[in-house]
Design a protein around this motif. Structure first.
Motif, mmCIF file in Angstrom:
data_model
loop_
_atom_site.group_PDB
_atom_site.id
_atom_site.type_symbol
_atom_site.label_atom_id
_atom_site.label_comp_id
_atom_site.label_asym_id
_atom_site.label_seq_id
_atom_site.Cartn_x
_atom_site.Cartn_y
_atom_site.Cartn_z
ATOM 1 N N GLU A 25 15.323 -35.536 -7.731
ATOM 2 C CA GLU A 25 14.905 -35.781 -9.109
ATOM 3 C C GLU A 25 16.102 -35.577 -10.041
ATOM 4 O O GLU A 25 16.842 -34.598 -9.912
ATOM 5 N N PRO A 26 16.307 -36.495 -10.985
ATOM 6 C CA PRO A 26 17.439 -36.353 -11.916
ATOM 7 C C PRO A 26 17.358 -35.048 -12.711
ATOM 8 O O PRO A 26 16.270 -34.529 -12.967
ATOM 9 N N ALA A 81 14.098 -36.492 -19.277
ATOM 10 C CA ALA A 81 13.507 -37.806 -19.520
ATOM 11 C C ALA A 81 13.652 -38.710 -18.306
ATOM 12 O O ALA A 81 12.716 -39.450 -17.939
ATOM 13 N N LEU A 82 14.815 -38.662 -17.657
ATOM 14 C CA LEU A 82 15.020 -39.472 -16.457
ATOM 15 C C LEU A 82 14.143 -38.985 -15.304
ATOM 16 O O LEU A 82 13.636 -39.784 -14.516
ATOM 17 N N ALA A 83 13.965 -37.662 -15.215
ATOM 18 C CA ALA A 83 13.116 -37.110 -14.162
ATOM 19 C C ALA A 83 11.669 -37.572 -14.338
ATOM 20 O O ALA A 83 10.998 -37.948 -13.366
ATOM 21 N N LEU A 84 11.183 -37.557 -15.585
ATOM 22 C CA LEU A 84 9.825 -38.019 -15.845
ATOM 23 C C LEU A 84 9.694 -39.507 -15.539
ATOM 24 O O LEU A 84 8.719 -39.952 -14.930
ATOM 25 N N SER A 85 10.684 -40.284 -15.954
ATOM 26 C CA SER A 85 10.668 -41.722 -15.673
ATOM 27 C C SER A 85 10.639 -41.978 -14.175
ATOM 28 O O SER A 85 9.893 -42.843 -13.684
ATOM 29 N N LEU A 134 3.493 -31.267 -13.289
ATOM 30 C CA LEU A 134 3.460 -30.571 -14.575
ATOM 31 C C LEU A 134 4.816 -30.050 -15.036
ATOM 32 O O LEU A 134 5.173 -30.215 -16.211
ATOM 33 N N PRO A 135 5.613 -29.394 -14.188
ATOM 34 C CA PRO A 135 6.904 -28.892 -14.675
ATOM 35 C C PRO A 135 7.804 -30.000 -15.228
ATOM 36 O O PRO A 135 8.505 -29.799 -16.217
ATOM 37 N N THR A 136 7.762 -31.169 -14.588
ATOM 38 C CA THR A 136 8.582 -32.281 -15.071
ATOM 39 C C THR A 136 8.099 -32.747 -16.431
ATOM 40 O O THR A 136 8.905 -33.027 -17.334
#
Length: 205
Positions: free
Chosen positions: A71-72, A76-80, A127-129
């Motif tokens: 995960e990035p 924002a990139l991680a959520l995407s 949730l954490p992301t």
């Protein structure tokens, strides 16, 4: 001549039947007919229709595999990354999502099975992301977060309705078409999560 079906083929046909008919309408006899076996097969091999349903669900979820890409670090990139992966998964296995949606509308032991084994762990992992990426001060209730993320998947699995609403390219026509629909829907969802999703202000657990 009897055609020997592999375990994979039996479970895929079972998934198709449960997704199309729902659990109650998928009688043991109808399951046998759709799978291509006699009506005693389900009970003889799996013990009961419910045990067969559990086996089908476990198989379908295991077949999705696991995203091994790191995960990035950027929130924002991680959520995407997570949202696009979710929607692409739904595009590749819409039958599983139809089954889950159908079960989610009924208070049954099957929903308990899905929730405890798969849905709650998936939410807890996500949730954490979401918390890291949410705008400062945003408080998104968990139930609303779940339906925001999964509700738009209807645009993937409800293909007949999508065509009636004007979609000209079938999401089922090719992998590229399914991926394009999934990515478009994911982008709409992300625009809300990254921007205006600040109300109601209920604390996440």
């Amino acid at each position: 001549m009897t055609i020997q079906l592999s375990q994979d083929e039996i479970l895929r046909r079972g998934l198709d039947a449960f997704a199309e008919l729902g659990y109650d309408a998928a009688s043991v006899r109808e399951l046998g007919r759709r799978i291509g076996v006699n009506h005693n097969f389900i009970n003889d091999r799996y013990g009961s229709k419910l045990d067969f349903w559990r086996t089908v669900v476990d198989y379908a979820i295991a077949e999705l595999g696991h995203d091994d890409q790191p995960e990035p670090d950027d929130p924002a990139l991680a959520l995407s990354h997570r949202v696009h992966a979710l929607f692409r998964t739904a595009a590749q296995r819409p039958q599983l999502y139809r089954l889950v949606w159908d079960e989610a509308s009924r208070d049954t032991e099957r929903l308990d099975y899905l929730f405890e084994r798969y849905l709650r762990p998936a939410v807890d992992e996500t949730l954490p992301t979401v918390k890291r990426a949410a705008p400062e001060g945003a408080r998104i209730p968990v139930d609303l977060l779940y339906f925001v993320l999964t509700g738009a998947i209807s645009g993937i699995v409800q293909e007949p309705l999508a065509r009636r609403l004007g979609r000209t390219t079938s999401a089922g026509s090719s992998n590229d078409a399914r991926t394009a629909v999934a990515d478009a829907l994911a982008s709409y969802v992300l625009s809300g999560l990254n921007g205006e999703a600040t109300q109601p202000r209920t604390l996440l657990p």
